[in-house]
Every structure is written in structure tokens, then in C-alpha cells.
Design a protein around this motif. Structure first.
Motif, short mmCIF file in Angstrom:
data_model
loop_
_atom_site.label_atom_id
_atom_site.label_comp_id
_atom_site.label_asym_id
_atom_site.label_seq_id
_atom_site.Cartn_x
_atom_site.Cartn_y
_atom_site.Cartn_z
N SER A 75 27.00 -16.24 23.79
CA SER A 75 27.69 -16.35 22.73
C SER A 75 29.03 -15.71 22.56
N ILE A 76 29.06 -14.39 23.25
CA ILE A 76 30.29 -13.67 23.63
C ILE A 76 31.32 -14.52 24.69
N LYS A 77 30.54 -14.94 25.68
CA LYS A 77 31.19 -15.74 26.79
C LYS A 77 32.13 -17.00 26.02
N SER A 78 31.25 -17.70 25.35
CA SER A 78 31.71 -18.85 24.67
C SER A 78 33.15 -18.65 23.82
N ARG A 79 32.73 -17.34 22.75
CA ARG A 79 34.06 -17.27 22.12
C ARG A 79 35.04 -17.01 22.88
N LEU A 80 35.07 -15.85 23.98
CA LEU A 80 36.04 -15.86 24.62
C LEU A 80 36.61 -17.10 25.41
N GLU A 81 35.92 -17.95 26.09
CA GLU A 81 36.43 -18.98 26.82
C GLU A 81 37.17 -20.12 25.83
N LYS A 82 37.02 -19.99 24.56
CA LYS A 82 37.76 -20.82 23.57
C LYS A 82 39.06 -20.24 23.31
N GLN A 83 39.44 -19.04 23.60
CA GLN A 83 40.63 -18.47 23.46
C GLN A 83 41.47 -18.14 24.60
N GLN A 84 40.47 -17.92 25.83
CA GLN A 84 41.18 -17.47 27.08
C GLN A 84 40.72 -18.10 28.37
N ASP A 85 41.44 -18.20 29.27
CA ASP A 85 40.89 -18.53 30.79
C ASP A 85 40.31 -17.33 31.33
N ILE A 86 39.04 -17.23 31.24
CA ILE A 86 38.33 -15.92 31.69
C ILE A 86 38.23 -16.02 33.28
N GLN A 87 38.27 -17.42 33.99
CA GLN A 87 38.33 -17.38 35.31
C GLN A 87 39.74 -16.95 35.75
N LEU A 88 40.63 -17.15 34.89
CA LEU A 88 41.98 -16.67 35.36
C LEU A 88 42.22 -15.33 35.43
N SER A 89 41.50 -14.66 34.48
CA SER A 89 41.46 -13.00 34.10
C SER A 89 40.85 -12.45 35.30
N TYR A 90 39.75 -13.12 35.83
CA TYR A 90 39.07 -12.75 37.01
C TYR A 90 39.99 -12.55 38.23
N LYS A 91 40.44 -13.77 38.23
CA LYS A 91 41.52 -13.90 39.61
C LYS A 91 42.72 -12.90 39.46
N LYS A 92 43.12 -12.77 38.37
CA LYS A 92 44.16 -11.82 38.16
C LYS A 92 43.66 -10.21 38.43
N MET A 93 42.58 -9.84 37.99
CA MET A 93 41.97 -8.55 38.19
C MET A 93 41.95 -8.56 39.77
N TYR A 94 41.70 -9.33 40.54
CA TYR A 94 41.45 -9.17 41.95
C TYR A 94 42.82 -9.02 42.73
N GLU A 95 43.84 -9.99 42.12
CA GLU A 95 44.89 -9.97 42.57
C GLU A 95 45.72 -8.19 42.59
N PHE A 96 45.47 -7.99 41.16
CA PHE A 96 45.97 -6.34 40.91
C PHE A 96 45.29 -5.61 41.81
N ILE A 97 44.04 -5.47 42.04
CA ILE A 97 43.50 -4.70 42.88
C ILE A 97 43.84 -4.61 44.39
N GLU A 98 43.87 -5.91 44.80
CA GLU A 98 44.46 -6.31 46.32
C GLU A 98 45.88 -5.82 46.66
N LYS A 99 46.77 -5.89 45.30
CA LYS A 99 47.75 -5.48 45.72
C LYS A 99 48.31 -4.03 45.32
N HIS A 100 47.61 -3.45 44.64
CA HIS A 100 47.57 -1.89 44.61
C HIS A 100 46.82 -1.01 45.35
N TYR A 101 45.91 -1.59 45.63
CA TYR A 101 44.82 -0.55 46.12
C TYR A 101 44.50 -0.97 47.66
#
Length: 207
Positions: A181-207
């Protein structure tokens, strides 16, 4: 004591009382009710974010903000209540969540945790450590002086208790339904796969 035509600006994180005070300044003084959404650690001179609550003249006040903060993105709230309600989540709940996380991990060897941690923990620990650089007085004000923040914190505690109960009782089916249910509500408003990708991009760039 200010000269006619002067501008008085306040930059508090909670607007209800300060906004009311600004509405009472003399007509010869230009009021600005703004909230810079960045701290002293920023090195970015463009695309900074400024929140604004119009006091008397939305257009004139927005122009003044654009003059003061060139290239800033301005977000305008309809009133002080809307601002404080939104900040109850953005700042109040956000800080509370990270403070609790920081409290728990600070009782362990953080260097060891980070050595074995994956991306999620590294990102979360970075956030919690950054939050704790704020002065205690500021943190307490964000949490205690905003009534909306207090309500969201109570909601957080309630939902945490419900989820902990499902985990403790081994109710796999109910917990799975909750997570879906939580995932469904999020997916209606956000691209959570894109969020996941951005998290890795940030970590790889700064760590």
C-alpha cells in the motif's frame, strides 16, 4: 525607527506569529516573509530555493525576493498556515526521524557500521549526521514550536508502532499488504525507480 520605503524581512522557519507581526508594520515599510531553504554550508550560488508568504503585495514582494536572491527558485504559499503545515513534514518530521536514527546508531561503533554498510545506510547516516550539526535550539524549535510538526510526529510514532506490532507478531501477510500500500501511494506521485537511481549516482559521485 525605519525610514519610509525600507524593507523589513524575516526568515523564520515557522511563520504563524512572525507573519502576524509583519501585517502590523507601518504602511510605509515593505514587509517580506521569506524562508531560505538552504543552510550556511551551501556553495551553490544558483538555483537556491526561497519560500515566500505574501503579506500585502504578492507581485512586489516576489520582485524584491528575486532582486535579493538572483537566480533563486521562489515558491509562494497562500498563507502562513499552509507554510507551517508543509514545514511540519519537510523540517519537523524530517528532523525528528533523523534524530531518532542518529540516537540509535550513536550507541554503536559507527565506523564499523559504515565499513560494512550498503548504499541505503550510508545515505541515511549522512543525513542524520548532517541534521545533528544544527544547534539544539533550532532543532527543538522546528519540532516543538510548530503544532503541525507535533501532529506528524505523533502520526509517525503511531504508524511505527503498528508496523512494529506486525513484525513482532510475525504477521507476514498483513505486513506485506501494508508495504504494498505504501509503495502504491508513492508510485502514484513519484518515480521511485528514478529515486533509486539518483541515490546510487549520488553515492558513486561523492564516496
Amino acid at each position: 525607527h525605519m525610514k519610509s520605503g525600507s524593507t523589513i524581512a524575516e526568515i523564520s522557519s515557522i511563520k504563524q506569529d512572525s507573519f502576524e507581526a509583519l501585517t502590523k508594520v507601518p504602511g510605509s515599510i515593505n514587509p517580506l516573509c521569506i524562508h531560505p531553504m538552504f543552510g550556511p554550508g551551501t556553495t551553490k550560488k544558483t538555483n537556491t530555493k526561497i519560500l515566500m508568504v505574501p503579506v500585502r503585495n504578492r507581485q512586489a514582494e516576489a520582485s524584491a525576493v528575486r532582486w535579493l536572491f538572483k537566480d533563486a527558485k521562489i515558491s509562494v504559499f497562500s498563507d502562513a498556515k499552509e507554510h507551517d503545515r508543509t514545514m511540519g513534514i519537510v523540517l519537523g518530521l524530517g528532523y525528528f526521524t533523523n534524530i531518532v536514527f542518529a540516537d540509535i546508531i550513536s550507541r554503536h561503533e559507527i565506523s564499523v557500521l559504515k565499513e560494512v554498510a550498503g548504499t541505503t545506510f550510508r545515505m541515511q547516516s549522512l543525513l542524520s549526521e548532517s541534521v545533528m550539526t544544527a544547534e539544539p535550539e533550532l532543532i527543538m524549535a522546528l519540532i516543538m514550536e510548530n503544532p503541525y510538526a507535533q501532529q506528524y510526529i505523533q502520526d509517525y510514532i503511531k504508524e511505527s508502532s503498528i508496523m512494529a506490532s506486525k513484525i513482532g507478531s510475525g504477521d507476514v501477510k498483513s505486513l506485506g499488504t501494508k508495504l504494498a500500500s505504501i509503495k502504491s501511494r508513492l508510485e502514484k506521485q513519484q518515480d521511485i525507480q528514478l529515486s533509486y537511481k539518483k541515490m546510487y549516482e549520488f553515492i558513486e559521485k561523492h564516496y
